[in-house]
Scaffold this motif. Structure first.
Motif, PDB file in Angstrom:
ATOM      1  N   ALA A 101     -35.935   4.674  26.720  1.00  0.00           N
ATOM      2  CA  ALA A 101     -35.872   5.204  25.355  1.00  0.00           C
ATOM      3  C   ALA A 101     -34.497   5.825  25.103  1.00  0.00           C
ATOM      4  CB  ALA A 101     -36.974   6.236  25.139  1.00  0.00           C
ATOM      5  N   PRO A 102     -33.496   5.012  24.826  1.00  0.00           N
ATOM      6  CA  PRO A 102     -32.137   5.546  24.615  1.00  0.00           C
ATOM      7  C   PRO A 102     -32.065   6.612  23.527  1.00  0.00           C
ATOM      8  CG  PRO A 102     -32.087   3.156  24.804  1.00  0.00           C
ATOM      9  CD  PRO A 102     -33.531   3.544  24.721  1.00  0.00           C
ATOM     10  N   SER A 103     -32.917   6.509  22.532  1.00  0.00           N
ATOM     11  CA  SER A 103     -32.876   7.480  21.431  1.00  0.00           C
ATOM     12  C   SER A 103     -33.244   8.884  21.891  1.00  0.00           C
ATOM     13  CB  SER A 103     -33.808   7.047  20.307  1.00  0.00           C
ATOM     14  OG  SER A 103     -35.149   7.013  20.752  1.00  0.00           O
ATOM     15  N   ALA A 104     -33.860   9.002  23.063  1.00  0.00           N
ATOM     16  CA  ALA A 104     -34.233  10.328  23.571  1.00  0.00           C
ATOM     17  C   ALA A 104     -33.006  11.194  23.864  1.00  0.00           C
ATOM     18  CB  ALA A 104     -35.089  10.184  24.831  1.00  0.00           C
ATOM     19  N   LYS A 105     -31.852  10.552  24.013  1.00  0.00           N
ATOM     20  CA  LYS A 105     -30.626  11.337  24.252  1.00  0.00           C
ATOM     21  C   LYS A 105     -30.334  12.284  23.099  1.00  0.00           C
ATOM     22  CE  LYS A 105     -28.341   7.538  25.185  1.00  0.00           C
ATOM     23  NZ  LYS A 105     -27.242   6.586  25.503  1.00  0.00           N
ATOM     24  N   LYS A 106     -30.807  11.937  21.903  1.00  0.00           N
ATOM     25  CA  LYS A 106     -30.554  12.781  20.734  1.00  0.00           C
ATOM     26  C   LYS A 106     -31.276  14.123  20.818  1.00  0.00           C
ATOM     27  CE  LYS A 106     -30.042   8.726  17.727  1.00  0.00           C
ATOM     28  NZ  LYS A 106     -30.606   7.977  16.566  1.00  0.00           N
ATOM     29  N   LEU A 107     -32.244  14.230  21.734  1.00  0.00           N
ATOM     30  CA  LEU A 107     -32.968  15.483  21.891  1.00  0.00           C
ATOM     31  C   LEU A 107     -32.170  16.521  22.667  1.00  0.00           C
ATOM     32  CD1 LEU A 107     -36.469  14.012  22.864  1.00  0.00           C
ATOM     33  CD2 LEU A 107     -35.791  14.925  20.636  1.00  0.00           C
ATOM     34  N   PHE A 108     -31.056  16.103  23.273  1.00  0.00           N
ATOM     35  CA  PHE A 108     -30.272  16.998  24.124  1.00  0.00           C
ATOM     36  C   PHE A 108     -28.892  17.205  23.514  1.00  0.00           C
ATOM     37  CE2 PHE A 108     -33.354  14.719  26.635  1.00  0.00           C
ATOM     38  CZ  PHE A 108     -33.959  15.728  27.375  1.00  0.00           C
ATOM     39  N   SER A 109     -28.596  18.450  23.175  1.00  0.00           N
ATOM     40  CA  SER A 109     -27.339  18.751  22.488  1.00  0.00           C
ATOM     41  C   SER A 109     -26.123  18.363  23.322  1.00  0.00           C
ATOM     42  CB  SER A 109     -27.272  20.249  22.148  1.00  0.00           C
ATOM     43  OG  SER A 109     -27.389  21.038  23.321  1.00  0.00           O
ATOM     44  N   PHE A 110     -26.214  18.471  24.647  1.00  0.00           N
ATOM     45  CA  PHE A 110     -25.061  18.164  25.495  1.00  0.00           C
ATOM     46  C   PHE A 110     -24.865  16.662  25.707  1.00  0.00           C
ATOM     47  CE2 PHE A 110     -28.674  19.120  28.262  1.00  0.00           C
ATOM     48  CZ  PHE A 110     -28.728  18.014  29.095  1.00  0.00           C
ATOM     49  N   LEU A 111     -25.780  15.854  25.188  1.00  0.00           N
ATOM     50  CA  LEU A 111     -25.639  14.397  25.264  1.00  0.00           C
ATOM     51  C   LEU A 111     -25.402  13.760  23.909  1.00  0.00           C
ATOM     52  CD1 LEU A 111     -28.573  13.479  27.703  1.00  0.00           C
ATOM     53  CD2 LEU A 111     -26.154  13.765  28.274  1.00  0.00           C
ATOM     54  N   ARG A 112     -25.780  14.446  22.860  1.00  0.00           N
ATOM     55  CA  ARG A 112     -25.820  13.861  21.522  1.00  0.00           C
ATOM     56  C   ARG A 112     -24.481  13.264  21.101  1.00  0.00           C
ATOM     57  NH1 ARG A 112     -27.961  18.311  18.509  1.00  0.00           N
ATOM     58  NH2 ARG A 112     -29.826  18.046  19.770  1.00  0.00           N
ATOM     59  N   ASP A 113     -23.395  14.006  21.289  1.00  0.00           N
ATOM     60  CA  ASP A 113     -22.077  13.549  20.835  1.00  0.00           C
ATOM     61  C   ASP A 113     -21.129  13.301  22.001  1.00  0.00           C
ATOM     62  OD1 ASP A 113     -22.796  13.825  18.077  1.00  0.00           O
ATOM     63  OD2 ASP A 113     -22.542  15.984  18.284  1.00  0.00           O
ATOM     64  N   SER A 114     -21.689  13.104  23.166  1.00  0.00           N
ATOM     65  CA  SER A 114     -20.856  12.925  24.358  1.00  0.00           C
ATOM     66  C   SER A 114     -20.536  11.457  24.584  1.00  0.00           C
ATOM     67  CB  SER A 114     -21.578  13.490  25.582  1.00  0.00           C
ATOM     68  OG  SER A 114     -20.847  13.214  26.757  1.00  0.00           O
ATOM     69  N   ASP A 115     -19.265  11.178  24.911  1.00  0.00           N
ATOM     70  CA  ASP A 115     -18.838   9.832  25.258  1.00  0.00           C
ATOM     71  C   ASP A 115     -18.784   9.636  26.769  1.00  0.00           C
ATOM     72  OD1 ASP A 115     -18.502   9.117  22.578  1.00  0.00           O
ATOM     73  OD2 ASP A 115     -16.474   9.986  22.525  1.00  0.00           O
ATOM     74  N   VAL A 116     -19.116  10.667  27.519  1.00  0.00           N
ATOM     75  CA  VAL A 116     -19.073  10.598  28.977  1.00  0.00           C
ATOM     76  C   VAL A 116     -20.284   9.817  29.480  1.00  0.00           C
ATOM     77  CG1 VAL A 116     -19.093  11.981  31.100  1.00  0.00           C
ATOM     78  CG2 VAL A 116     -17.911  12.829  29.060  1.00  0.00           C
ATOM     79  N   PRO A 117     -20.098   8.905  30.433  1.00  0.00           N
ATOM     80  CA  PRO A 117     -21.258   8.197  30.998  1.00  0.00           C
ATOM     81  C   PRO A 117     -22.303   9.194  31.491  1.00  0.00           C
ATOM     82  CG  PRO A 117     -19.212   7.203  31.774  1.00  0.00           C
ATOM     83  CD  PRO A 117     -18.819   8.448  31.037  1.00  0.00           C
ATOM     84  N   GLY A 166     -38.454  18.443  18.238  1.00  0.00           N
ATOM     85  CA  GLY A 166     -39.215  17.307  17.721  1.00  0.00           C
ATOM     86  C   GLY A 166     -39.780  16.375  18.765  1.00  0.00           C
ATOM     87  N   VAL A 167     -40.141  16.912  19.925  1.00  0.00           N
ATOM     88  CA  VAL A 167     -40.755  16.082  20.962  1.00  0.00           C
ATOM     89  C   VAL A 167     -42.146  15.652  20.503  1.00  0.00           C
ATOM     90  CG1 VAL A 167     -41.564  16.033  23.350  1.00  0.00           C
ATOM     91  CG2 VAL A 167     -39.449  17.243  22.773  1.00  0.00           C
ATOM     92  N   VAL A 168     -42.454  14.364  20.665  1.00  0.00           N
ATOM     93  CA  VAL A 168     -43.740  13.821  20.214  1.00  0.00           C
ATOM     94  C   VAL A 168     -44.444  13.152  21.399  1.00  0.00           C
ATOM     95  CG1 VAL A 168     -42.975  13.524  17.831  1.00  0.00           C
ATOM     96  CG2 VAL A 168     -42.619  11.670  19.482  1.00  0.00           C
ATOM     97  N   ASP A 169     -45.669  12.692  21.151  1.00  0.00           N
ATOM     98  CA  ASP A 169     -46.490  12.125  22.222  1.00  0.00           C
ATOM     99  C   ASP A 169     -45.796  10.985  22.958  1.00  0.00           C
ATOM    100  OD1 ASP A 169     -48.474  13.919  21.632  1.00  0.00           O
ATOM    101  OD2 ASP A 169     -49.788  12.475  20.638  1.00  0.00           O
ATOM    102  N   GLU A 170     -45.087  10.141  22.214  1.00  0.00           N
ATOM    103  CA  GLU A 170     -44.416   9.002  22.853  1.00  0.00           C
ATOM    104  C   GLU A 170     -43.375   9.464  23.879  1.00  0.00           C
ATOM    105  OE1 GLU A 170     -46.482   7.720  19.418  1.00  0.00           O
ATOM    106  OE2 GLU A 170     -44.921   9.239  19.538  1.00  0.00           O
ATOM    107  N   HIS A 171     -42.694  10.563  23.591  1.00  0.00           N
ATOM    108  CA  HIS A 171     -41.725  11.097  24.556  1.00  0.00           C
ATOM    109  C   HIS A 171     -42.426  11.518  25.847  1.00  0.00           C
ATOM    110  CE1 HIS A 171     -39.280  12.131  20.756  1.00  0.00           C
ATOM    111  NE2 HIS A 171     -38.718  11.090  21.331  1.00  0.00           N
ATOM    112  N   PHE A 172     -43.564  12.186  25.715  1.00  0.00           N
ATOM    113  CA  PHE A 172     -44.307  12.611  26.898  1.00  0.00           C
ATOM    114  C   PHE A 172     -44.786  11.404  27.704  1.00  0.00           C
ATOM    115  CE2 PHE A 172     -45.242  16.598  24.371  1.00  0.00           C
ATOM    116  CZ  PHE A 172     -44.565  17.469  25.222  1.00  0.00           C
ATOM    117  N   GLU A 173     -45.204  10.344  27.031  1.00  0.00           N
ATOM    118  CA  GLU A 173     -45.722   9.173  27.733  1.00  0.00           C
ATOM    119  C   GLU A 173     -44.609   8.421  28.468  1.00  0.00           C
ATOM    120  OE1 GLU A 173     -48.742   8.464  28.320  1.00  0.00           O
ATOM    121  OE2 GLU A 173     -49.667   9.908  26.984  1.00  0.00           O
TER     122      GLU A 173
END
Length: 220
Positions: A101-117, A166-173
């Motif tokens: 789930a690549p979109s889950a990175k948006k839940l983490f502020s330190f990953l949201r705008d990071s270009d670092v691998p 905004g964590v939802v059931d799909e994230h937990f699964e």
């Protein structure tokens, strides 16, 4: 009527190429009375859009249940084996989540705008270690404490944080699938249906406790 959450999570696993994961995910359900339509990817040689009906079992409910002595022994034994490599395993755990789930990175502020691998992000590994260790230690202590406990935090704070982002059931699964796969790869000689069930049960109880605290902050 089918369960939309089940469909979305299984479809996510299929669409990202995690066919084995989808199969394993579906097999984790417990009462075979739901039929879920899954859109099969062209990589399986099936025309996109064709529905195939897969008999699956309902997801286990998240209310607190008994955690047996046998389940406790399995999680304690496996955690003792994994503990020395917890940092590496925690990172693998999170990388698996983001692979699915690549979109889950948006839940983490330190990953949201990071270009670092992801592997090189200086904040990801400590966070991943903290979450992985917390999850495993909650499982280890579940029967002894008689309830879900977490270290270096509390369930109210965890619930508030998950609600805020905004964590939802799909994230937990997806997280559950990634956790079980990470543990399976870490202890292949110990892995068994009983081991999988023990870790799944402990995770479900942790999630259930967190979800009970996922509510808007109270205003005075």
């Amino acid at each position: 009527m089918f369960n939309a959450k089940t469909t979305q999570t299984a479809t996510m696993l299929v669409s990202t190429g995690h066919i084995a994961g989808c199969k394993g995910y579906l097999q984790d359900f417990r009462s075979a009375d739901i039929w879920v339509p899954i859109i099969i990817s062209p990589i399986l040689g099936v025309v996109m859009g064709q529905e195939r009906w897969i008999c699956v079992e309902k997801c286990r409910r998240l209310e607190v249940r008994d955690f047996t002595e046998e389940q406790e022994a399995l999680v304690v034994k496996s955690w003792n084996s994994m503990k020395k490599n917890a940092g590496e395993l925690g990172l693998k755990f999170f990388l698996r989540i983001f692979e699915i789930a690549p979109s889950a990175k948006k839940l983490f502020s330190f990953l949201r705008d990071s270009d670092v691998p992801l592997e090189q992000n200086p904040k990801l590994k400590p966070h991943a270690l903290s979450v992985f260790a917390m999850t495993c230690e909650a499982a280890v202590n579940l029967r002894k404490a008689g309830r879900v406990t977490v270290r270096e935090s509390n369930l109210i704070d965890l619930g508030a944080t998950h609600f805020k982002y905004g964590v939802v059931d799909e994230h937990f699964e997806v997280t559950k699938y990634a956790l079980l796969e990470t543990i399976k790869e870490a202890i292949p000689d110990m892995w068994s249906p009983e081991m999988k069930s023990a870790w799944a049960e402990a995770y479900d109880q942790l999630v259930g406790a967190i979800k009970k605290e996922m509510k808007p902050p109270q205003t005075s």
